[in-house]
Design an enzyme around this catalytic site. Structure first.
Site, PDB file in Angstrom:
ATOM      1  CD  GLU A 139     -10.351 -15.307  12.686  1.00  0.00           C
ATOM      2  OE1 GLU A 139     -10.177 -14.368  13.459  1.00  0.00           O
ATOM      3  OE2 GLU A 139     -10.139 -16.488  13.007  1.00  0.00           O
ATOM      4  CB  CYS A 169      -5.459 -21.507   5.735  1.00  0.00           C
ATOM      5  SG  CYS A 169      -6.605 -22.475   6.697  1.00  0.00           S
ATOM      6  CB  CYS A 187     -17.947 -25.364  11.640  1.00  0.00           C
ATOM      7  SG  CYS A 187     -17.964 -27.038  10.948  1.00  0.00           S
ATOM      8  CB  CYS A 191     -15.057 -31.121  16.023  1.00  0.00           C
ATOM      9  SG  CYS A 191     -15.497 -31.879  14.451  1.00  0.00           S
ATOM     10  CB  CYS A 210     -12.786 -27.600  16.390  1.00  0.00           C
ATOM     11  SG  CYS A 210     -12.806 -26.365  15.083  1.00  0.00           S
ATOM     12  CB  CYS A 213      -5.035 -26.467  12.971  1.00  0.00           C
ATOM     13  SG  CYS A 213      -4.031 -26.733  11.548  1.00  0.00           S
TER      14      CYS A 213
HETATM   15  N1  SAH Z   1     -13.840 -28.762   8.723  1.00  0.00           N
HETATM   16  C1  SAH Z   1     -12.705 -29.258   8.026  1.00  0.00           C
HETATM   17  C2  SAH Z   1     -11.757 -28.165   7.663  1.00  0.00           C
HETATM   18  C3  SAH Z   1     -11.068 -27.498   8.863  1.00  0.00           C
HETATM   19  S1  SAH Z   1      -9.404 -27.941   8.764  1.00  0.00           S
HETATM   20  C4  SAH Z   1     -12.037 -30.347   8.825  1.00  0.00           C
HETATM   21  O1  SAH Z   1     -12.364 -30.482   9.993  1.00  0.00           O
HETATM   22  O2  SAH Z   1     -11.246 -31.063   8.243  1.00  0.00           O
HETATM   23  C5  SAH Z   1      -8.807 -27.605  10.329  1.00  0.00           C
HETATM   24  C6  SAH Z   1      -8.048 -28.793  10.856  1.00  0.00           C
HETATM   25  O3  SAH Z   1      -7.587 -28.469  12.163  1.00  0.00           O
HETATM   26  C7  SAH Z   1      -8.902 -30.030  11.005  1.00  0.00           C
HETATM   27  O4  SAH Z   1      -8.149 -31.187  10.800  1.00  0.00           O
HETATM   28  C8  SAH Z   1      -9.323 -29.916  12.443  1.00  0.00           C
HETATM   29  O5  SAH Z   1      -9.797 -31.116  12.972  1.00  0.00           O
HETATM   30  C9  SAH Z   1      -8.056 -29.456  13.090  1.00  0.00           C
HETATM   31  N2  SAH Z   1      -8.233 -28.831  14.389  1.00  0.00           N
HETATM   32  C10 SAH Z   1      -9.359 -28.289  14.903  1.00  0.00           C
HETATM   33  N3  SAH Z   1      -9.115 -27.780  16.139  1.00  0.00           N
HETATM   34  C11 SAH Z   1      -7.800 -28.003  16.389  1.00  0.00           C
HETATM   35  C12 SAH Z   1      -6.942 -27.668  17.462  1.00  0.00           C
HETATM   36  N4  SAH Z   1      -7.377 -27.002  18.510  1.00  0.00           N
HETATM   37  N5  SAH Z   1      -5.647 -28.056  17.377  1.00  0.00           N
HETATM   38  C13 SAH Z   1      -5.183 -28.701  16.287  1.00  0.00           C
HETATM   39  N6  SAH Z   1      -5.940 -29.017  15.236  1.00  0.00           N
HETATM   40  C14 SAH Z   1      -7.241 -28.667  15.285  1.00  0.00           C
HETATM   41 FE1  SF4 Z   2     -15.994 -27.934  11.787  1.00  0.00          FE
HETATM   42 FE2  SF4 Z   2     -13.897 -27.634  13.379  1.00  0.00          FE
HETATM   43 FE3  SF4 Z   2     -15.027 -30.031  13.102  1.00  0.00          FE
HETATM   44 FE4  SF4 Z   2     -13.649 -28.979  11.042  1.00  0.00          FE
HETATM   45  S1  SF4 Z   2     -12.825 -29.565  13.048  1.00  0.00           S
HETATM   46  S2  SF4 Z   2     -15.660 -29.977  10.975  1.00  0.00           S
HETATM   47  S3  SF4 Z   2     -14.118 -26.800  11.329  1.00  0.00           S
HETATM   48  S4  SF4 Z   2     -15.996 -28.238  13.986  1.00  0.00           S
END
Ligand code: SAH
Ligand code: SF4
Length: 369
Positions: free
Chosen positions: A92, A105, A112, A116, A119, A348
């Site tokens: 996406e 974006c 991934c 995390c 996420c 995000c």
């Molecule tokens: N993998 C990279 C790039 C993804 S950026 C990273 O983690 O930085 C997406 C951003 O949104 C990251 O800062 C991630 O931690 C954050 N994110 C993930 N899940 C989220 C959620 N449910 N609500 C708000 N931010 C979230």
């Molecule tokens: Fe991967 Fe989501 Fe963690 Fe970013 S926040 S590194 S996209 S699992």
């Protein structure tokens, strides 16, 4: 492997044209279509001879991204695109429009592997790396659609910013990430400052960013100020705990004199207490830009976007304000990021391709390349 016409560099495009028995200037025309017009479909390259167009489209049929789904939200100011990749996986990309600015974006991986816990992409698992061309092509495709999508006066007709904040961990796919960043700069003409790479905190990737001549913006997803809390949210913290992460960021700032953003997704009762806020301020306040002495860290607070099945929830507005004020008290610049795309699951952390195949759950680091 060529997965998109954007995987070919200047030399490879020249070879392709020579192979077809065409003069070298045809390669420059092809590059113009790809980089300036941002048109990846050979059939639309009207100043190329019909025979070359036919040859290219035959050769590259089945490569490139196929737009599978487009959803608009926020009264047309946010758009989410699902692109099908050769081989069936999908990613996406999200277009966010603001008066005078248009940010896309983009994804660096299908899924991934970092896992995390909060996420959606991480919970979905990893399916595959994207190629340089597949990353670049997301920008090209969204760019060409943008003029027709403008919701009203004030919206611009061209992309002004690209953020690597979609699906995937850019520094777990470094070759494609940097290859794409250079192509966007040198080919598409975006300034380095218009490009932001967000990382979960992979220290080798941050060290490479410090050494790359292209000075893009760096964002670090920190999400907690103590290892016990961060370990629960970001499994990769067990490999590179906060002290090591901040040492690498400190070296990055010393080498580049650039400010770094720290993303902090606030989750109720998990990482939104004043103890974490105070610690965060104390950790980041010493980060200074050499020379000017100004703060090198900027904290972006993101109220958690609900993601089914994770068990996390957003904090109250009052808790967000309290947290923000406590960080600000340390002198570190802090802002609360406006939520975009929540209604269409484009915010995000909400990106996940329900129509793609379920990814493998891979332990952090296993997929680092
Ligand atoms: N993998 C990279 C790039 C993804 S950026 C990273 O983690 O930085 C997406 C951003 O949104 C990251 O800062 C991630 O931690 C954050 N994110 C993930 N899940 C989220 C959620 N449910 N609500 C708000 N931010 C979230
Ligand atoms: Fe991967 Fe989501 Fe963690 Fe970013 S926040 S590194 S996209 S699992």
């Amino acid at each position: 492997m060529t997965r998109s016409l954007y995987d070919l560099d200047a030399g490879q495009l020249e070879a392709l044209v020579a192979e077809a028995g065409e003069p070298p200037y045809r390669a420059r025309q092809l590059t113009h279509w790809l980089d300036t017009r941002r048109q990846p479909d050979p059939r639309a390259m009207t100043n190329l001879p019909r025979s070359l167009r036919a040859r290219l489209s035959e050769r590259f049929a089945g490569t490139g991204l196929e737009l599978d789904r487009h959803q608009a939200g926020d009264d047309g100011w946010t758009h989410k695109f699902l692109f099908r990749l050769p081989g069936g996986d999908a990613v996406e990309s999200v277009l966010m429009l603001y008066p005078g600015r248009a940010t896309v974006c983009i994804s660096s991986q299908a899924g991934c592997a970092m896992g995390c816990t909060f996420c959606a992409t991480g919970q979905f698992g990893f399916t595959r790396h994207l190629s340089v061309g597949e990353v670049v092509e997301q920008v090209a495709r969204v760019s060409t659609m943008l003029p027709a999508l403008r919701p009203g006066p004030g919206a611009v007709d061209h992309l002004t910013n690209v953020v690597f904040m979609g699906m995937g961990e850019p520094f777990a796919n470094q070759e494609a990430t940097w290859g794409a960043a250079y192509r966007l700069h040198q080919g598409f003409g975006l300034s380095a400052r218009a490009i932001t790479i967000s990382t979960v905190g992979l220290v080798p990737g941050i060290r490479r960013a410090a050494a790359e001549p292209l000075r893009v913006n760096l964002a670090v997803s920190i999400h907690a100020a103590s290892d016990d809390v961060r370990d629960r949210l970001v499994p990769v913290n067990r490999s590179w705990p906060i002290a090591e992460l901040l040492e690498a960021v400190g070296d990055y700032v010393a080498a580049t004199r650039r400010r770094v953003s720290f993303e902090y997704a606030l989750m109720a009762g998990v990482n939104d207490d004043l103890e974490q806020a105070g610690r965060l301020g104390r950790l980041l306040a010493p980060l200074r830009v050499p020379g000017s002495g100004g703060h090198a860290a900027h904290v972006n607070l993101i109220p958690y976007n609900p993601t089914p099945g994770t068990g996390f929830s957003p904090p109250s507005k009052a808790a967000v304000r309290r947290f923000r004020d406590a960080v600000a008290a340390s002198g570190v610049p802090v802002s609360v990021r406006a939520n975009r795309g929540v209604g269409i699951d484009a915010a995000c952390g909400q990106l996940r391709t329900a129509t793609g195949r379920l990814g493998r759950k891979v332990l952090p680091l296993a997929e680092q390349g």
